[in-house]
Design a protein around this motif. Structure first.
Motif, PDB file in Angstrom:
ATOM      1  N   ALA A 174       0.823  -1.209   0.000  1.00  0.00           N
ATOM      2  CA  ALA A 174       0.000   0.000   0.000  1.00  0.00           C
ATOM      3  C   ALA A 174       0.858   1.260   0.000  1.00  0.00           C
ATOM      4  O   ALA A 174       0.600   2.203  -0.760  1.00  0.00           O
ATOM      5  N   GLN A 175       1.870   1.284   0.834  1.00  0.00           N
ATOM      6  CA  GLN A 175       2.717   2.469   0.890  1.00  0.00           C
ATOM      7  C   GLN A 175       3.450   2.689  -0.423  1.00  0.00           C
ATOM      8  O   GLN A 175       3.601   3.825  -0.883  1.00  0.00           O
ATOM      9  N   GLY A 176       3.896   1.599  -1.058  1.00  0.00           N
ATOM     10  CA  GLY A 176       4.616   1.734  -2.313  1.00  0.00           C
ATOM     11  C   GLY A 176       3.726   2.103  -3.481  1.00  0.00           C
ATOM     12  O   GLY A 176       4.064   2.993  -4.277  1.00  0.00           O
ATOM     13  N   TYR A 177       2.585   1.456  -3.585  1.00  0.00           N
ATOM     14  CA  TYR A 177       1.721   1.689  -4.739  1.00  0.00           C
ATOM     15  C   TYR A 177       0.885   2.960  -4.630  1.00  0.00           C
ATOM     16  O   TYR A 177       0.391   3.466  -5.644  1.00  0.00           O
ATOM     17  N   LEU A 178       0.744   3.480  -3.440  1.00  0.00           N
ATOM     18  CA  LEU A 178      -0.012   4.727  -3.261  1.00  0.00           C
ATOM     19  C   LEU A 178       0.913   5.911  -3.027  1.00  0.00           C
ATOM     20  O   LEU A 178       0.479   6.976  -2.600  1.00  0.00           O
ATOM     21  N   SER A 179       2.189   5.726  -3.316  1.00  0.00           N
ATOM     22  CA  SER A 179       3.172   6.785  -3.065  1.00  0.00           C
ATOM     23  C   SER A 179       3.033   7.924  -4.069  1.00  0.00           C
ATOM     24  O   SER A 179       2.479   7.755  -5.156  1.00  0.00           O
ATOM     25  N   ASP A 180       3.541   9.061  -3.702  1.00  0.00           N
ATOM     26  CA  ASP A 180       3.596  10.222  -4.578  1.00  0.00           C
ATOM     27  C   ASP A 180       4.949  10.897  -4.358  1.00  0.00           C
ATOM     28  O   ASP A 180       5.199  11.378  -3.249  1.00  0.00           O
ATOM     29  N   PRO A 181       5.853  10.890  -5.348  1.00  0.00           N
ATOM     30  CA  PRO A 181       5.649  10.461  -6.729  1.00  0.00           C
ATOM     31  C   PRO A 181       5.642   8.938  -6.862  1.00  0.00           C
ATOM     32  O   PRO A 181       6.019   8.224  -5.930  1.00  0.00           O
ATOM     33  N   ILE A 182       5.238   8.466  -8.037  1.00  0.00           N
ATOM     34  CA  ILE A 182       5.191   7.036  -8.296  1.00  0.00           C
ATOM     35  C   ILE A 182       6.599   6.456  -8.287  1.00  0.00           C
ATOM     36  O   ILE A 182       7.566   7.139  -8.604  1.00  0.00           O
ATOM     37  N   LYS A 183       6.717   5.184  -7.918  1.00  0.00           N
ATOM     38  CA  LYS A 183       8.027   4.562  -7.770  1.00  0.00           C
ATOM     39  C   LYS A 183       8.606   4.040  -9.082  1.00  0.00           C
ATOM     40  O   LYS A 183       9.815   4.088  -9.299  1.00  0.00           O
ATOM     41  N   VAL A 184       7.752   3.502  -9.948  1.00  0.00           N
ATOM     42  CA  VAL A 184       8.225   2.866 -11.182  1.00  0.00           C
ATOM     43  C   VAL A 184       7.339   3.312 -12.338  1.00  0.00           C
ATOM     44  O   VAL A 184       6.113   3.260 -12.236  1.00  0.00           O
ATOM     45  N   GLY A 185       7.966   3.743 -13.439  1.00  0.00           N
ATOM     46  CA  GLY A 185       7.205   4.124 -14.624  1.00  0.00           C
ATOM     47  C   GLY A 185       7.420   5.571 -15.011  1.00  0.00           C
ATOM     48  O   GLY A 185       7.668   6.430 -14.150  1.00  0.00           O
ATOM     49  N   GLY A 186       7.323   5.842 -16.310  1.00  0.00           N
ATOM     50  CA  GLY A 186       7.496   7.185 -16.823  1.00  0.00           C
ATOM     51  C   GLY A 186       6.283   8.063 -16.593  1.00  0.00           C
ATOM     52  O   GLY A 186       5.270   7.622 -16.046  1.00  0.00           O
ATOM     53  N   PRO A 187       6.379   9.348 -17.017  1.00  0.00           N
ATOM     54  CA  PRO A 187       5.301  10.319 -16.753  1.00  0.00           C
ATOM     55  C   PRO A 187       3.930   9.894 -17.243  1.00  0.00           C
ATOM     56  O   PRO A 187       2.927  10.103 -16.561  1.00  0.00           O
ATOM     57  N   SER A 188       3.857   9.278 -18.435  1.00  0.00           N
ATOM     58  CA  SER A 188       2.531   8.933 -18.961  1.00  0.00           C
ATOM     59  C   SER A 188       1.852   7.851 -18.138  1.00  0.00           C
ATOM     60  O   SER A 188       0.623   7.715 -18.173  1.00  0.00           O
ATOM     61  N   THR A 189       2.646   7.080 -17.375  1.00  0.00           N
ATOM     62  CA  THR A 189       2.040   6.009 -16.583  1.00  0.00           C
ATOM     63  C   THR A 189       1.262   6.545 -15.383  1.00  0.00           C
ATOM     64  O   THR A 189       0.544   5.787 -14.740  1.00  0.00           O
ATOM     65  N   ALA A 190       1.423   7.831 -15.080  1.00  0.00           N
ATOM     66  CA  ALA A 190       0.604   8.435 -14.031  1.00  0.00           C
ATOM     67  C   ALA A 190      -0.800   8.730 -14.525  1.00  0.00           C
ATOM     68  O   ALA A 190      -1.679   9.099 -13.736  1.00  0.00           O
TER      69      ALA A 190
END
Length: 359
Positions: A174-190
């Motif tokens: 939960a802490q990793g996947y709900l983090s801000d900024p995102i942990k893994v992935g480029g800008p469009s993945t947000a």
């Protein structure tokens, strides 16, 4: 409508009647307080009574084939961005199947009482929650939510140490996947399907922890993402980016799953004003799912990897989209907007989905 189709709809509607009634029933005031992702302990206890026998039989029959399947634990699970035969993709797919099997075996145990299914689900759940360190790549780990839905169904029979192990794992998720900024992935993945999957995993994990702050964060992420992911008129960003209904459903399904988890906890995320475009997207997709409109997949995709998959001849990346790809989308939608039930039945979702999402 043909007489055959009318008979099939009538039969399927009858099979689903009990699960639908079970889903919409108000929680009992004395229900147990053990945290869960989708299925509370009280609902899990009555699953067998609420799932139609024909559906239950299909689930158990499928589970028996893999009840003795070994655990495919590995340090890193990666399938995203890989073609067949590249980078150990097939090995990672076996690991991802573990997560789906935990859900299937747990369902089969609740529906049959056969302890082999409980032991299979328990083994998978404890192996992965005890040793796996998430990468926080949502397209690789989206099925971890299935693992947690399996946990819902077996947690009553786990001991305190085992339940705590799962909760610790879920806090990390939960802490990793709900983090801000995102942990893994480029800008469009947000904005695209990646974030839909982040939110699904993070929400399932947050609910299992029972942490009100994490649950509130999940809701905030969901409500902020829907209007970014779905444009005016209900056209999803994933369709614009990939020119594919495949990725449209791949984004809508985790969003609907998330909304169903919230509904199971008495919160209406689907009906929130910020999320109104989710209903618009379902209406936009419906003519394609009904077969009155067709779409040639990936013809104008802006993503280079899609062209690689077309060149490699991967199934589903050329030709017209198959409406059955929306079966689970409209099954989930029917639990949130019942008018979609006839379409869901016509698309024939798998038995495990009929059992789980109707519970």
């Amino acid at each position: 409508m043909s007489a055959h189709l009318m008979r099939r709809r009538t039969v399927l509607a009858g099979l689903l009647a009990l699960p639908l009634a079970g889903l919409r029933a108000a929680p009992h005031p004395h229900e147990g307080v053990a945290p869960f992702a989708l299925t509370s302990a009280a609902r899990a206890r009555t699953l067998k009574a609420r799932v139609a026998p024909a559906i239950a039989e299909q689930v158990v029959r499928a589970a028996r084939k893999d009840a003795a399947r070994p655990v495919h634990l590995m340090a890193e699970v990666r399938t995203g961005g890989l073609l067949k035969g590249e980078g150990g993709r097939e090995t990672s797919q076996q690991a991802q199947e573990d997560w789906r099997q935990a859900r299937l075996q747990a369902l089969a145990w609740r529906l049959s009482g056969e302890m082999a299914h409980f032991e299979a689900a328990r083994q998978l759940l404890l192996a992965w929650s005890g040793a796996y360190r998430p990468s926080f790549s949502p397209v690789d780990e989206t099925e971890l939510a299935s693992l947690l839905m399996g946990y819902d169904l077996v947690q009553e029979r786990l001991n305190g140490v085992e339940r705590e192990q799962v909760r610790v794992f879920c806090r990390t998720l939960a802490q990793g996947y709900l983090s801000d900024p995102i942990k893994v992935g480029g800008p469009s993945t947000a904005r695209n399907n990646w974030h839909s999957h982040r939110i699904k995993i993070g929400t399932a994990a947050a609910y299992v922890t029972g942490d009100a702050l994490l649950i509130a964060r999940a809701k905030e992420r969901f409500l902020a993402h829907v209007p970014r992911n779905i444009g005016a008129g209900g056209v999803p960003f994933d369709f614009e980016q990939r020119d594919a209904l495949h990725y449209t459903t791949y984004s809508l399904e985790p969003l609907l799953t998330t909304a169903l988890m919230a509904q199971a906890h008495g919160d209406d995320w689907y009906g929130a004003p910020e999320a109104q475009r989710l209903a618009e997207a379902l209406a936009w997709l419906a003519p394609y799912a009904q077969g009155s409109k067709t779409h040639e997949e990936f013809a104008k995709s802006a993503v280079p990897f899609d062209r690689k998959r077309v060149a490699a001849g991967e199934k589903g990346f050329t030709g017209n989209w198959e409406p059955k790809g929306a079966a689970n989308v409209y099954l989930l939608a029917a639990r949130l907007a019942p008018a979609y039930l006839p379409l869901a039945l016509e698309l024939r979702p798998p038995a495990w989905a009929l059992a789980l999402y109707g519970a």
